[in-house]
Scaffold this motif. Structure first.
Motif, PDB file in Angstrom:
ATOM      1  N   HIS A  17      48.121 -12.159 -40.816  1.00  0.00           N
ATOM      2  CA  HIS A  17      49.148 -11.775 -40.805  1.00  0.00           C
ATOM      3  C   HIS A  17      50.122 -11.038 -41.095  1.00  0.00           C
ATOM      4  O   HIS A  17      50.522  -9.853 -40.966  1.00  0.00           O
ATOM      5  N   ASP A  69      45.223 -17.185 -39.391  1.00  0.00           N
ATOM      6  CA  ASP A  69      46.132 -15.953 -38.501  1.00  0.00           C
ATOM      7  C   ASP A  69      47.217 -16.166 -39.083  1.00  0.00           C
ATOM      8  O   ASP A  69      48.131 -14.563 -39.168  1.00  0.00           O
ATOM      9  N   SER A  70      48.126 -17.177 -39.060  1.00  0.00           N
ATOM     10  CA  SER A  70      49.997 -16.575 -39.369  1.00  0.00           C
ATOM     11  C   SER A  70      50.207 -18.307 -39.644  1.00  0.00           C
ATOM     12  O   SER A  70      49.505 -18.851 -39.883  1.00  0.00           O
TER      13      SER A  70
END
Length: 195
Positions: A17, A69-70
């Motif tokens: 991200h 992802d984040s």
């Protein structure tokens, strides 16, 4: 792929991200019941709170580090019940004594190798005691040889038992390259051949 625990500790944690580094791995949380890493203790940039990263959130392990992802994948150390229970056990695999099921001390766990697919511990690197380390200072133990794990010892199959099983093996084939002995002659000289 198998990697050393030293390749994981200190590795960067990268966010898809944010497309940047968001932390580093400080330690592993190992479940002693199945010898799998269930989470990673994280040092996050610009934050000092105790957080962990469940290994299920890791998308990939590469030369650059662990890709997730984040930051939303991070959880507090006490937020997930299963992880909190394992943290309370305070289990450390390194320096654990390695013994056979007959009680013989083989050494201690110096290092271990993990699978990058599921973070299961696949091999242990055992350092031998000083008296036995003249020929080979270290050797590997496969996951399949581990019988039991306690707070003080890791119990593995007795290697002596394996050796005796191999010695009892009797081949059931005839070697065509070995000279065959002549069939036994009739030992009684007075006996006559019956036709």
């Amino acid at each position: 792929m198998l990697i050393s625990v030293d390749d994981v500790i200190g590795a960067n944690i990268l966010s898809l991200h944010m497309t940047s580094r968001i932390g580093t791995v400080r330690d592993l949380i190992i479940n002693p019941n199945n010898l799998e890493v269930i989470a990673l203790v994280v040092d996050r940039l610009r934050r000092s709170d105790e957080i962990v990263l469940p290994v299920a959130s890791v998308r990939e392990f590469s030369k650059m580090g662990l890709i997730i992802d984040s930051e939303d994948e991070f959880v507090g150390a006490g937020d997930v019940v299963k992880i909190a229970e394992i943290i309370k056990l305070d289990f450390q695999l390194k320096n654990l004594n390695v013994r056979t099921n007959s009680g013989k001390k083989l050494g201690y766990v110096k290092d271990f190798l993990l699978s990058t697919n599921d973070f299961a511990i696949e091999r242990l690197i055992v350092h031998r005691p000083m008296l036995f380390s003249l020929s080979d200072a270290e050797f590997y133990i496969a996951r399949s040889q581990i019988i039991k794990v306690t707070n003080r010892n890791l119990i593995v199959e007795d290697l002596a038992e394996k050796n005796t099983e191999e010695e009892d093996f009797i081949p059931n084939f005839v070697n065509p390259f070995r000279q065959q002995s002549a069939p036994a002659q009739n030992q009684n000289p007075d006996a006559k051949d019956i036709e």
